[in-house]
Scaffold this motif. Structure first.
Motif, PDB file in Angstrom:
ATOM      1  N   ALA A   1      28.340  14.152  33.956  1.00  0.00           N
ATOM      2  CA  ALA A   1      28.006  13.537  35.236  1.00  0.00           C
ATOM      3  C   ALA A   1      27.754  14.632  36.262  1.00  0.00           C
ATOM      4  CB  ALA A   1      29.144  12.643  35.704  1.00  0.00           C
ATOM      5  N   VAL A   2      26.697  14.467  37.048  1.00  0.00           N
ATOM      6  CA  VAL A   2      26.355  15.478  38.052  1.00  0.00           C
ATOM      7  C   VAL A   2      26.388  14.846  39.440  1.00  0.00           C
ATOM      8  CG1 VAL A   2      24.566  17.052  38.878  1.00  0.00           C
ATOM      9  CG2 VAL A   2      24.872  16.704  36.419  1.00  0.00           C
ATOM     10  N   VAL A   3      27.099  15.500  40.359  1.00  0.00           N
ATOM     11  CA  VAL A   3      27.038  15.098  41.763  1.00  0.00           C
ATOM     12  C   VAL A   3      26.104  16.081  42.439  1.00  0.00           C
ATOM     13  CG1 VAL A   3      28.300  14.812  43.924  1.00  0.00           C
ATOM     14  CG2 VAL A   3      29.385  14.209  41.757  1.00  0.00           C
ATOM     15  N   TYR A   4      25.042  15.555  43.068  1.00  0.00           N
ATOM     16  CA  TYR A   4      24.010  16.419  43.609  1.00  0.00           C
ATOM     17  C   TYR A   4      23.948  16.246  45.123  1.00  0.00           C
ATOM     18  CZ  TYR A   4      19.523  18.840  43.609  1.00  0.00           C
ATOM     19  OH  TYR A   4      18.511  19.742  43.818  1.00  0.00           O
ATOM     20  N   VAL A   5      24.331  17.285  45.833  1.00  0.00           N
ATOM     21  CA  VAL A   5      24.299  17.236  47.290  1.00  0.00           C
ATOM     22  C   VAL A   5      23.086  18.008  47.775  1.00  0.00           C
ATOM     23  CG1 VAL A   5      25.524  17.802  49.421  1.00  0.00           C
ATOM     24  CG2 VAL A   5      26.800  17.152  47.383  1.00  0.00           C
ATOM     25  N   SER A   6      22.212  17.366  48.518  1.00  0.00           N
ATOM     26  CA  SER A   6      21.051  18.072  49.039  1.00  0.00           C
ATOM     27  C   SER A   6      20.462  17.292  50.197  1.00  0.00           C
ATOM     28  CB  SER A   6      19.995  18.253  47.944  1.00  0.00           C
ATOM     29  OG  SER A   6      18.854  18.874  48.494  1.00  0.00           O
TER      30      SER A   6
ATOM     31  N   VAL B   1      23.044  11.365  37.391  1.00  0.00           N
ATOM     32  CA  VAL B   1      22.963  12.340  38.470  1.00  0.00           C
ATOM     33  C   VAL B   1      23.094  11.544  39.758  1.00  0.00           C
ATOM     34  CG1 VAL B   1      21.610  14.140  39.566  1.00  0.00           C
ATOM     35  CG2 VAL B   1      21.439  13.770  37.098  1.00  0.00           C
ATOM     36  N   HIS B   2      24.172  11.815  40.467  1.00  0.00           N
ATOM     37  CA  HIS B   2      24.520  11.006  41.628  1.00  0.00           C
ATOM     38  C   HIS B   2      24.291  11.804  42.904  1.00  0.00           C
ATOM     39  CE1 HIS B   2      27.052   7.401  42.899  1.00  0.00           C
ATOM     40  NE2 HIS B   2      26.766   8.014  44.016  1.00  0.00           N
ATOM     41  N   ALA B   3      23.380  11.319  43.725  1.00  0.00           N
ATOM     42  CA  ALA B   3      23.110  12.020  44.984  1.00  0.00           C
ATOM     43  C   ALA B   3      24.184  11.665  46.000  1.00  0.00           C
ATOM     44  CB  ALA B   3      21.746  11.621  45.519  1.00  0.00           C
ATOM     45  N   LEU B   4      24.683  12.686  46.696  1.00  0.00           N
ATOM     46  CA  LEU B   4      25.643  12.456  47.769  1.00  0.00           C
ATOM     47  C   LEU B   4      25.017  13.007  49.034  1.00  0.00           C
ATOM     48  CD1 LEU B   4      28.536  11.532  48.498  1.00  0.00           C
ATOM     49  CD2 LEU B   4      29.296  13.845  48.023  1.00  0.00           C
ATOM     50  N   VAL B   5      24.703  12.119  49.988  1.00  0.00           N
ATOM     51  CA  VAL B   5      24.006  12.583  51.175  1.00  0.00           C
ATOM     52  C   VAL B   5      24.713  12.135  52.439  1.00  0.00           C
ATOM     53  CG1 VAL B   5      21.757  12.632  50.041  1.00  0.00           C
ATOM     54  CG2 VAL B   5      22.472  10.578  51.254  1.00  0.00           C
ATOM     55  N   GLY B   6      24.372  12.754  53.527  1.00  0.00           N
ATOM     56  CA  GLY B   6      24.960  12.438  54.825  1.00  0.00           C
ATOM     57  C   GLY B   6      24.736  13.587  55.760  1.00  0.00           C
TER      58      GLY B   6
ATOM     59  N   ALA C   1      29.696  13.921  58.091  1.00  0.00           N
ATOM     60  CA  ALA C   1      29.748  12.624  57.425  1.00  0.00           C
ATOM     61  C   ALA C   1      30.912  12.546  56.450  1.00  0.00           C
ATOM     62  CB  ALA C   1      28.432  12.348  56.696  1.00  0.00           C
ATOM     63  N   GLY C   2      31.349  13.692  55.971  1.00  0.00           N
ATOM     64  CA  GLY C   2      32.486  13.708  55.053  1.00  0.00           C
ATOM     65  C   GLY C   2      32.152  14.180  53.650  1.00  0.00           C
ATOM     66  N   LYS C   3      30.901  14.649  53.465  1.00  0.00           N
ATOM     67  CA  LYS C   3      30.513  15.098  52.119  1.00  0.00           C
ATOM     68  C   LYS C   3      31.398  16.223  51.611  1.00  0.00           C
ATOM     69  CE  LYS C   3      26.818  16.380  53.413  1.00  0.00           C
ATOM     70  NZ  LYS C   3      25.679  16.967  53.983  1.00  0.00           N
TER      71      LYS C   3
ATOM     72  N   TYR D   1      14.841  12.392  44.982  1.00  0.00           N
ATOM     73  CA  TYR D   1      14.086  11.374  44.256  1.00  0.00           C
ATOM     74  C   TYR D   1      13.624  11.875  42.898  1.00  0.00           C
ATOM     75  CZ  TYR D   1      14.154   7.996  48.026  1.00  0.00           C
ATOM     76  OH  TYR D   1      14.579   7.088  48.952  1.00  0.00           O
ATOM     77  N   GLU D   2      13.551  13.173  42.759  1.00  0.00           N
ATOM     78  CA  GLU D   2      13.091  13.688  41.462  1.00  0.00           C
ATOM     79  C   GLU D   2      14.191  13.679  40.408  1.00  0.00           C
ATOM     80  OE1 GLU D   2      10.857  17.277  41.719  1.00  0.00           O
ATOM     81  OE2 GLU D   2      10.761  17.504  39.540  1.00  0.00           O
ATOM     82  N   VAL D   3      15.415  14.016  40.768  1.00  0.00           N
ATOM     83  CA  VAL D   3      16.437  14.141  39.718  1.00  0.00           C
ATOM     84  C   VAL D   3      17.565  13.118  39.763  1.00  0.00           C
ATOM     85  CG1 VAL D   3      16.167  16.576  39.193  1.00  0.00           C
ATOM     86  CG2 VAL D   3      17.680  15.879  41.038  1.00  0.00           C
ATOM     87  N   CYS D   4      17.734  12.417  40.864  1.00  0.00           N
ATOM     88  CA  CYS D   4      18.940  11.597  40.967  1.00  0.00           C
ATOM     89  C   CYS D   4      18.712  10.157  40.538  1.00  0.00           C
ATOM     90  CB  CYS D   4      19.471  11.626  42.397  1.00  0.00           C
ATOM     91  SG  CYS D   4      19.947  13.274  42.894  1.00  0.00           S
ATOM     92  N   ASP D   5      19.747   9.585  39.939  1.00  0.00           N
ATOM     93  CA  ASP D   5      19.687   8.191  39.511  1.00  0.00           C
ATOM     94  C   ASP D   5      20.199   7.267  40.612  1.00  0.00           C
ATOM     95  OD1 ASP D   5      18.936   8.921  36.824  1.00  0.00           O
ATOM     96  OD2 ASP D   5      21.008   9.609  36.603  1.00  0.00           O
ATOM     97  N   ARG D   6      21.385   7.630  41.122  1.00  0.00           N
ATOM     98  CA  ARG D   6      21.980   6.787  42.153  1.00  0.00           C
ATOM     99  C   ARG D   6      22.287   7.632  43.381  1.00  0.00           C
ATOM    100  NH1 ARG D   6      26.724   3.336  41.145  1.00  0.00           N
ATOM    101  NH2 ARG D   6      27.677   5.120  40.092  1.00  0.00           N
ATOM    102  N   VAL D   7      22.560   6.945  44.473  1.00  0.00           N
ATOM    103  CA  VAL D   7      22.829   7.670  45.700  1.00  0.00           C
ATOM    104  C   VAL D   7      24.012   7.030  46.423  1.00  0.00           C
ATOM    105  CG1 VAL D   7      21.217   6.286  47.050  1.00  0.00           C
ATOM    106  CG2 VAL D   7      21.827   8.565  47.860  1.00  0.00           C
ATOM    107  N   THR D   8      24.832   7.854  47.041  1.00  0.00           N
ATOM    108  CA  THR D   8      25.855   7.363  47.956  1.00  0.00           C
ATOM    109  C   THR D   8      25.632   8.046  49.294  1.00  0.00           C
ATOM    110  OG1 THR D   8      27.498   6.906  46.242  1.00  0.00           O
ATOM    111  CG2 THR D   8      28.325   7.303  48.455  1.00  0.00           C
ATOM    112  N   VAL D   9      25.485   7.222  50.330  1.00  0.00           N
ATOM    113  CA  VAL D   9      25.277   7.766  51.670  1.00  0.00           C
ATOM    114  C   VAL D   9      26.591   7.681  52.432  1.00  0.00           C
ATOM    115  CG1 VAL D   9      23.958   7.583  53.804  1.00  0.00           C
ATOM    116  CG2 VAL D   9      22.927   6.879  51.626  1.00  0.00           C
TER     117      VAL D   9
END
Lengths: 516, 321
Positions: free
Chosen positions: A197-202, A36-41, A45-47, A209-217
């Motif tokens: 694979a899950v991309v999680y935007v929030s 589960v990959h967090a995508l934040v910005g 930012a370009g999300k 922090y509860e569900v994501c493994d990695r993060v891309t800022v």
């Protein structure tokens, strides 16, 4: 999650330009099966652009997209979906008036004899699929008659049911109740176990922090950071998102706000210019209290989606409230009516000046006079002389650069458009001015002028509520800052506490309900 | 917020079957008030005269559910009739094929323009309405030439019948049933609802939005032409002064039948009820001796306004519960 597994979807040096904007600038991101990959910005930012490249809405101008090991270009969202990339959008993208079952099965309805849809089987299958998501409902009911949580689950079930290998979730919890969020998380964990694979935007850090493994800022179209989430401190994550170096000791001086913070005035006996109490709106605001005294600039801090703009809109009646009241100069305001707010002297400079502010084809003169027309006319007939006077005063005072007052507003620069809007609201002689991102998207010079003007107005006794994603602008412009998170005021900073670090720390604090 | 399923269900039933209920109520009232109303002859005359509108309204139902509108149907109706009468001199096949091909082509072109260029259906079909009427006038010497039906087999199609009802009534019934199946039980029908209910969402769900729209306008054109053909057979001539404002009557019938003008909801049963309702209102006003038939339009207009207001209220009730 195993780091050795080959990525299922990979962006390599993706670039995307729009007229005048570089939305993505060499963005690389590898998505592993079962993560589960967090995508934040923050805003811009370009999300969204990156998601749209993944889902075939946009084609990248540069770089390549690798799916299942081979370069891919999706022509349409449908292509991406057929290939196994499903997206759940923030606003549920289903057909509200069709039944739950028909939404769920659209495009792959079970057929009976003569190719006619077998409704009995369709309802049965829909019930079975939804039961897997803990949703028990009458699948014959129109989708819109169900709660948002259930609708979101139907969207999710639909997305996964079409053999998805990648599921992209864009703010999936923004309209869910806490209980529904839990169901969503258990579904996400199940997807993970199935190797999807899950991309999680929030923007809700607790959830990330509860569900994501990695993060891309992402920041300004570039990758600011990518890595395991658990190792990244909250404060550090926020600093990355906002583009602030934690170690950087700021002494400021780049904005044009005066350096002295106005001290809290003696408030005993004096009335706040506006006092909002318990502003509540389902899913958006949870009892926000804000007061602004005359001559004070109050900043609203927080991440995107924290409820800043909504608070401002709630105060001027542009957002229907479930509860709460607004008192202007001691008199309660009828909520839900912008007319009443304007009459009482509350003005909002909205965030999206193109959509909610200027009327592009009308002249500078007409745009400025618009809100003030009732006070400039007698028996419905507008006095041209009065308009000319007001327009002249404000064009000079705000240094609006236009060929003449009759030039269409769309021909002006962004900064000057913003000043025209500001003039419009100042022309009604407000007691309180709400500014939502007043300097976004305008050039540096105009920015400084707007900032100086805000200062000046406050000195003259106007109460100002300032919303800005630019921390520097907020810290230097505001006398007092309220920090919002998920629709609640989580901190109030005043005096020497008004610093970027303190704001970030306040945002980063763990939500009380998710402790433990 | 708690929802009350009961209230929501009531409003949904009213939305879908309101026209049918009013139709039944009016029929009962009419039967009690006027001796000549509840006769087999009067009922047959209402049904027969309604059948042409009904055929067009079936096509219009698809168009409106898909979120569009088709203003060209009145012109296509008269155009189809004139072409059919003209073609009848070459036999039954030409009398049928010529108008259907022409009207289908117009519908197809309109559909392609709307679906591919994103032009507003209102404008495209307004252009179609004007252009097609012009075409009709061109082939009939400004409307001065009325072609007479030469083929007796073709004339029987409009005048013959069974059990006191003419063939067009049976054709309408068959088309209505086929349309119901098409709308409710095929992927195409689902796509029509999805496109009208949420077009961007439908595109994201993989619905072929453009193709669905093209089919919908093609169908509407074909059905308007067919109604014109059957009417020409009934009248034994291609009358050139028909069909002015017919599109508005048809739209009114569809909306009265519970199909939302904003698209995404509606159905064939409602449309049929809506068409019959307008027919019954007309008949009742005829029964009241001293009222001119102009009053039929006043009553229909009032009724339409009432229905639209009711739909808004019912829609709100369903959403908020």
């Amino acid at each position: 999650m195993s780091q050795s597994a080959a990525p299922v979807l990979e962006a390599r040096q993706i670039s995307k330009r729009f007229p005048g904007v570089v939305a993505l600038d060499g963005v690389s991101l590898a998505l592993l099966p079962g993560e589960v990959h967090a995508l934040v910005g923050e805003n811009g930012a370009g999300k969204s652009t990156l998601i749209k490249v993944f889902t075939g809405v946009h084609r990248p101008d540069g770089g390549e997209l690798i799916y299942n090991g081979s370069p891919t270009a999706f022509g349409t969202p449908l292509d991406a979906q057929r290939a196994g990339i499903s997206t759940i959008y923030q606003e549920v993208n289903l057909v509200p008036m069709m039944s739950v079952a028909r939404n769920l099965m659209l495009g792959r309805e079970p057929r009976g004899r003569l190719g006619v849809i077998d409704t009995a089987r369709m309802y049965g299958e829909a019930e079975r699929i939804l039961a897997g998501y803990g949703v028990v409902t009458d699948v014959r009911r129109p989708l819109r008659t169900l709660g948002m949580g259930v609708q979101q689950m139907v969207a999710l079930a639909r997305a996964v049911a079409i053999d998805a290998r990648v599921v992209i979730m864009d703010e999936p919890t923004s309209s869910l109740e806490p209980r529904e969020v839990e169901t969503l998380f258990s579904v996400i964990r199940k997807l993970k176990d199935d190797g999807i694979a899950v991309v999680y935007v929030s923007h809700r850090l607790d959830e990330l922090y509860e569900v994501c493994d990695r993060v891309t800022v992402l920041r300004d179209g570039r990758v600011a950071h990518t890595g395991p989430l658990a190792e990244l401190e909250r404060l550090k994550l926020i600093a990355l998102m906002l583009g602030r170096d934690l170690d950087e000791v700021r002494t400021g001086g780049l904005t044009r706000f005066s350096r002295d913070r106005r001290q809290a005035r003696d408030r005993d006996g004096a009335q706040p210019a506006v006092r909002a109490e318990g502003l509540t709106r389902r899913q958006v605001l949870r009892g926000v209290d804000v007061s602004v005294w005359p001559g004070e600039v109050v900043g609203l801090g927080g991440l995107l989606g924290a409820g800043r703009s909504e608070t401002a809109k709630g105060i001027v009646g542009a957002l229907p409230l479930d509860a709460g009241r607004v008192v202007v100069a001691g008199r309660p305001l009828r909520t839900g009516s912008t007319t009443a707010a304007i009459r009482a002297g509350v003005s909002l400079l909205p965030e999206d000046r193109k959509a909610e502010g200027i009327i592009p084809a009308l002249s500078v003169r007409e745009n400025i006079a618009l809100a003030a027309l009732p006070s400039l006319s007698r028996a419905g007939v507008v006095s041209d002389a009065k308009i000319d006077k007001i327009v002249d005063v404000f064009m000079r005072r705000l240094r609006i650069k236009a060929a003449s007052p009759d030039q269409p507003v769309q021909e002006l620069s962004g900064g000057n458009q913003q000043k025209v809007l500001l003039a419009r609201w100042l022309a009604i002689r407000p007691k309180i001015l709400l500014l939502d991102e007043p300097t976004r998207g305008i050039d540096v010079g105009a920015k400084a002028e707007v900032q100086a003007l805000v200062d000046e107005l406050a000195e003259e006794g106007l109460g100002v509520l300032l919303i800005s994603s630019d921390l520097e602008e907020l810290v230097e412009g505001a006398d007092r800052i309220l920090v919002l998170r998920e629709g609640e005021v989580v901190g109030e900073l005043s005096g020497d506490d008004v610093t970027e670090d303190k704001i970030m720390a306040s945002i980063a604090e763990r939500g009380a309900e998710s402790d433990g | 917020m708690t929802r009350s399923p009961g209230r929501e269900q009531v409003s949904r039933v009213l939305q879908q079957h309101g026209a049918l209920m009013v139709l039944a109520a009016l029929a009962i009232v009419g039967s009690i008030a006027f001796d000549s109303f509840a006769t087999a002859g009067n009922a047959a005359s209402i049904v027969v005269s309604s059948s042409f509108t009904a055929i067009i309204a079936i096509g219009m139902t698809f168009v409106i559910i898909s979120g569009g509108i088709d203003l060209s149907v009145g012109s296509l109706f008269v155009f189809g009739g004139v072409l059919a009468a003209y073609g009848s001199q070459y036999g039954l096949f030409v009398a049928l094929a010529l108008p259907l091909a022409a009207c289908g082509l117009v519908g197809l072109l309109q559909g392609l323009l709307i679906a591919r260029t994103g032009m507003a259906p209102f404008i495209v079909t307004l252009a179609g309405m004007l252009g097609v009427r012009g075409l009709m006038l061109a082939i009939s010497d400004e409307g001065a030439t009325t072609y007479l039906v030469k083929d007796s087999a073709f004339a029987r199609l409009g005048q013959g019948g069974l059990l006191g009802l003419t063939w067009p009534v049976y054709i309408t019934a068959l088309l209505a049933v086929a349309a119901m199946v098409l709308l409710q039980r095929t992927a195409f029908g689902q796509n029509v609802y999805a496109v009208g209910g949420n077009e961007p969402g439908a595109a994201l769900m993989g619905v072929p939005v453009a193709r669905t729209k093209v089919y919908v306008y093609l169908m509407s054109g074909l059905l308007a032409g067919l109604a014109g053909v059957l009417n020409a057979a009934r009248l034994s001539s291609g009358v050139t002064i028909l069909g002015i404002g017919l599109e508005l009557d048809v739209i009114a019938a569809v909306v009265i039948g519970g199909t939302l003008l904003t698209g995404g909801a509606g159905g064939i049963t409602g449309t049929i009820a809506g068409v019959l309702l307008l027919g019954v209102i007309q008949s009742l006003i005829n029964q009241v001796g001293n009222l001119t038939s102009a009053f039929q339009q006043v009553v229909s207009g009032l009724f339409l306004a009432l229905v639209v207001v009711a739909q808004r209220l019912l829609g709100r009730a369903q959403r908020l519960g």
